[in-house]
Design an enzyme around this catalytic site. Structure first.
Site: not given
Ligand code: GDP
Length: 350
Positions: A13, A43
């Protein structure tokens, strides 16, 4: 580039979806190949105003010119695959490897029946662990023997190797996070495979000397879903007060949270052989950075934080996330060199 591996540095995440999607649009890779574990990973990609929660398709799907592959290390659930192919409209450019093991309904049932997995480990119960276990016993069914997948199955390793031999750009997408690794994580509160960059390479059939860059992704604070230790864990109310409350992509469970852990970050850099760091959600830690696209737009507190990460890990921060949208990102790769090319730390650039 040409061969870049992307992995999570903490417990998943970290925002891998967004970073992978950004790189796919910006660097226009020939191929994005998914390594890592199966559909127990989720993701999130925000593209053209639509939010995609992906569990199997590479996040690089956002670039319509990129070929999408799923390597033989990845367990495949046909229902999840078909659903994502439809949602992303990528049926015509996906290939899954002949040797991907198939997650069957009985794997999910086995996991749901297991108190050890449900209550102790905090598994997502997607059937991936049971599938990997069956594969280790050489009893799992492979994609090559499933008639309904015939149109999508092929030799993805051959495809990746061909692209590399033609000096085309390839992005290898890992899943979960370094400390959810079966080998290097907080056992038994881990996933059913190694999750480091080496494992992602093995998953897709890329050898260690074929990799040019390893980007480890850290969030500006640490979150963890399910069970297992989390150093510095904050009270739920404090997490909410800081605006760090999050919910899991696959299970919808509320994530526990802690401040950025420099010790873990250093270890993750070592375990993955990272050459670059992508730091996400800087805007959540420092709201003043929201939407920033240039280093000059960050205030001193934020740049000091980035410098400290570079100092303690010895690896340059090259990508900085400042919001959920694709354009909310500072790309320092043209000014910050990877350690092999002699790094220019953020502190010295200002
Ligand atoms: P993953 O499994 O590593 O892709 O992580 P998640 O599915 O939990 O996604 C992370 C969340 O954070 C998603 O809703 C993204 O749109 C959001 N996100 C990613 N990078 C950023 C950032 O730099 N700032 C903010 N505010 N949100 C982000």
């Amino acid at each position: 580039m040409p061969c870049t591996v992307i992995v999570g540095g903490f417990f998943g995440d970290e925002g891998k979806g967004k970073i992978a999607a950004y790189l796919a649009l910006k660097d226009k890779p020939d191929t994005c190949v998914r390594g890592g574990n199966g559909p127990n990973a989720g993701h999130t990609v925000l593209h053209d105003g639509v939010q995609y929660s992906l569990r199997l398709i590479p996040s690089g799907f956002v670039n319509p010119g990129t070929r999408l592959l799923i390597g033989p290390g990845v367990p495949v659930d046909q229902i999840v695959l078909m659903d994502e192919l439809r949602k992303t409209g990528s049926e015509h450019r996906i290939e899954i490897d002949n040797q991907c093991p198939i997650v069957e309904p009985r794997h999910k049932e086995q996991e749901s029946r297991s108190d050890h997995l449900s209550k102790k480990v905090g598994s997502t119960k997607s059937g991936v662990g049971a599938c990997n276990a069956e594969r280790a016993l050489r009893m799992a069914r492979l994609a090559q023997s499933v008639p309904s997948l015939k149109a999508y199955v092929g030799d993805t390793v051959g495809e990746v190797q061909k692209a590399l031999s033609e000096k085309k750009r390839v992005i290898v997408e890992g899943t979960q996070g370094t400390f959810l690794s079966l080998y290097h994580g907080t056992y038994p509160y881990v996933t059913s495979k190694d999750t480091t960059a080496s494992a992602a390479c093995a998953d897709v059939g890329v050898g260690p000397t074929q990799v040019d860059e390893v980007i480890v992704i850290f969030k500006a604070y640490v979150t963890r879903v399910g069970e297992g230790p989390l150093e510095g864990q904050l009270e739920r109310e404090e997490v909410a007060r800081r605006g760090w409350t999050e919910f899991g992509t696959v299970t919808g469970r509320e994530r526990r949270a802690a401040p950025f852990d420099f010790k873990l970050a250093k270890r993750a850099v070592q375990l993955n052989g990272a050459t670059q760091i992508a730091l996400t959600k800087l805007d959540v830690l420092f709201p003043s950075t929201k939407g920033a696209q240039r280093l000059e737009d960050l205030d001193k507190q934020a740049t000091n934080f980035i410098s400290e990460i570079e100092k303690q890990t010895g690896v340059p921060v090259t990508l900085v996330g400042t919001g959920p949208n694709e354009k909310d990102l500072i790309d320092l790769r043209t000014t910050v060199r990877s350690p092999r090319l002699r790094a220019t730390p953020i502190a010295r650039q200002r």
